[in-house]
Design a protein around this motif. Structure first.
Motif, PDB file in Angstrom:
ATOM      1  N   GLU A  64       5.298   6.715  50.355  1.00  0.00           N
ATOM      2  CA  GLU A  64       5.088   8.150  50.563  1.00  0.00           C
ATOM      3  C   GLU A  64       6.378   8.919  50.334  1.00  0.00           C
ATOM      4  O   GLU A  64       6.347  10.062  49.841  1.00  0.00           O
ATOM      5  CB  GLU A  64       4.554   8.410  51.962  1.00  0.00           C
ATOM      6  N   ASP A  84       6.576   9.237  46.677  1.00  0.00           N
ATOM      7  CA  ASP A  84       5.591  10.232  46.265  1.00  0.00           C
ATOM      8  C   ASP A  84       6.101  11.643  46.525  1.00  0.00           C
ATOM      9  O   ASP A  84       5.918  12.555  45.710  1.00  0.00           O
ATOM     10  CB  ASP A  84       4.279   9.992  47.022  1.00  0.00           C
ATOM     11  N   HIS A  85       6.771  11.807  47.653  1.00  0.00           N
ATOM     12  CA  HIS A  85       7.287  13.136  48.030  1.00  0.00           C
ATOM     13  C   HIS A  85       8.375  13.609  47.068  1.00  0.00           C
ATOM     14  O   HIS A  85       8.349  14.752  46.604  1.00  0.00           O
ATOM     15  CB  HIS A  85       7.819  13.083  49.460  1.00  0.00           C
ATOM     16  N   HIS A 109       4.649  14.240  44.289  1.00  0.00           N
ATOM     17  CA  HIS A 109       3.329  13.645  44.521  1.00  0.00           C
ATOM     18  C   HIS A 109       2.762  12.992  43.263  1.00  0.00           C
ATOM     19  O   HIS A 109       1.554  13.048  43.002  1.00  0.00           O
ATOM     20  CB  HIS A 109       2.357  14.690  45.069  1.00  0.00           C
ATOM     21  N   ASP A 158      -0.073  10.250  43.765  1.00  0.00           N
ATOM     22  CA  ASP A 158      -1.421  10.616  44.208  1.00  0.00           C
ATOM     23  C   ASP A 158      -2.466  10.413  43.113  1.00  0.00           C
ATOM     24  O   ASP A 158      -3.646  10.170  43.406  1.00  0.00           O
ATOM     25  CB  ASP A 158      -1.452  12.077  44.665  1.00  0.00           C
ATOM     26  N   GLN A 159      -2.047  10.496  41.860  1.00  0.00           N
ATOM     27  CA  GLN A 159      -2.994  10.365  40.757  1.00  0.00           C
ATOM     28  C   GLN A 159      -3.645   8.987  40.711  1.00  0.00           C
ATOM     29  O   GLN A 159      -4.674   8.803  40.033  1.00  0.00           O
ATOM     30  CB  GLN A 159      -2.283  10.626  39.431  1.00  0.00           C
ATOM     31  N   LEU A 176      -1.529   4.504  49.362  1.00  0.00           N
ATOM     32  CA  LEU A 176      -1.175   5.879  49.019  1.00  0.00           C
ATOM     33  C   LEU A 176      -1.661   6.841  50.096  1.00  0.00           C
ATOM     34  O   LEU A 176      -2.725   6.626  50.678  1.00  0.00           O
ATOM     35  CB  LEU A 176      -1.795   6.267  47.674  1.00  0.00           C
ATOM     36  N   HIS A 177      -0.898   7.908  50.329  1.00  0.00           N
ATOM     37  CA  HIS A 177      -1.277   8.889  51.340  1.00  0.00           C
ATOM     38  C   HIS A 177      -0.918  10.291  50.875  1.00  0.00           C
ATOM     39  O   HIS A 177      -0.079  10.478  49.990  1.00  0.00           O
ATOM     40  CB  HIS A 177      -0.593   8.581  52.678  1.00  0.00           C
ATOM     41  N   PHE A 178      -1.553  11.266  51.494  1.00  0.00           N
ATOM     42  CA  PHE A 178      -1.322  12.668  51.161  1.00  0.00           C
ATOM     43  C   PHE A 178      -0.395  13.302  52.194  1.00  0.00           C
ATOM     44  O   PHE A 178      -0.802  14.110  53.013  1.00  0.00           O
ATOM     45  CB  PHE A 178      -2.644  13.423  51.087  1.00  0.00           C
ATOM     46  N   GLY A 179       0.848  12.888  52.200  1.00  0.00           N
ATOM     47  CA  GLY A 179       1.823  13.451  53.113  1.00  0.00           C
ATOM     48  C   GLY A 179       2.188  12.508  54.239  1.00  0.00           C
ATOM     49  O   GLY A 179       1.464  11.557  54.551  1.00  0.00           O
TER      50      GLY A 179
END
Length: 203
Positions: free
Chosen positions: A33, A36-37, A41, A44-45, A65-68
């Motif tokens: 993450e 990703d940040h 991001h 995320d794809q 994978l995470h969204f934040g």
């Protein structure tokens, strides 16, 4: 909590291995993450894109994978708890269980999730491990595992139940439901038969 896992391992060995595995797993999620940040991001794809060919990679990638960071944080404690308890039955068995649950959640979500959505997160695996740990003790008739399952159900059951209800359009409740079912089925599939004439070992 196992007597037939890795040959020659003591209970202490299994406990240390389970703890190291889960701490390392959670550390990996936070590290991914962080990547990703800082990359805007970019990871995320690789989540689940329902019924899209380029979303098939998400079947395997979604639990990593995470969204934040808040999303990672919400999964960290239950993944540590349920994963550690499940891994006490043996690392190889735990990894096999995790792969089966991950595939079931990923494939199921790819098939039934709403179109034009993106799915990611370890919550499906968390729900699967919860279902696995709760069901395992009963199908294997091992008292300690059954007690552990009951305690987990008492502590986490209400929040888990709410998580499988379609009450929040922003939450992949279908992945949670698939995870619980997959975990229970996996517990049935991986059950260890009780040897006739012998007292069941506590795991």
């Amino acid at each position: 909590m196992s007597t037939t896992a890795e040959p020659g391992w003591t209970q202490t060995d299994r406990t240390k291995a389970a703890a190291k595995l889960m701490l390392g797993w959670v550390a990996l999620l936070w590290a991914l993450e962080a990547v990703d940040h800082v990359t805007g991001h970019a990871l995320d794809q690789y989540g689940i894109r329902p019924r899209e060919a380029d979303g098939l990679v998400g079947i395997a990638a979604h639990p990593f994978l995470h969204f934040g960071f808040g999303h990672v944080a919400s999964n960290t404690v239950p993944l540590l708890v349920f994963g550690f308890i499940a891994a006490l039955s043996g690392i190889r068995r735990f990894l096999a269980v995790s792969v089966l649950i991950t595939f079931a959640v990923g494939a199921g979500s790819w098939l039934v999730a709403p179109p034009h959505t993106l799915g990611a997160g370890a919550s499906g695996l968390v729900y699967g491990l919860f279902g696995y740990v709760v069901v395992r003790g009963f199908v294997e008739r091992k008292p300690l595992n059954a007690v552990v399952g009951l305690v987990l159900a008492a502590v986490w059951g209400s929040s888990m139940f709410l998580g499988v209800l379609p009450t929040d359009s922003g939450v992949g409740w279908y992945a949670h439901l698939i995870g619980v079912v997959a975990g229970a089925v996996t517990a049935l599939y991986h059950r260890r038969p009780v040897t006739a004439g012998r007292t069941p070992a506590l795991t």
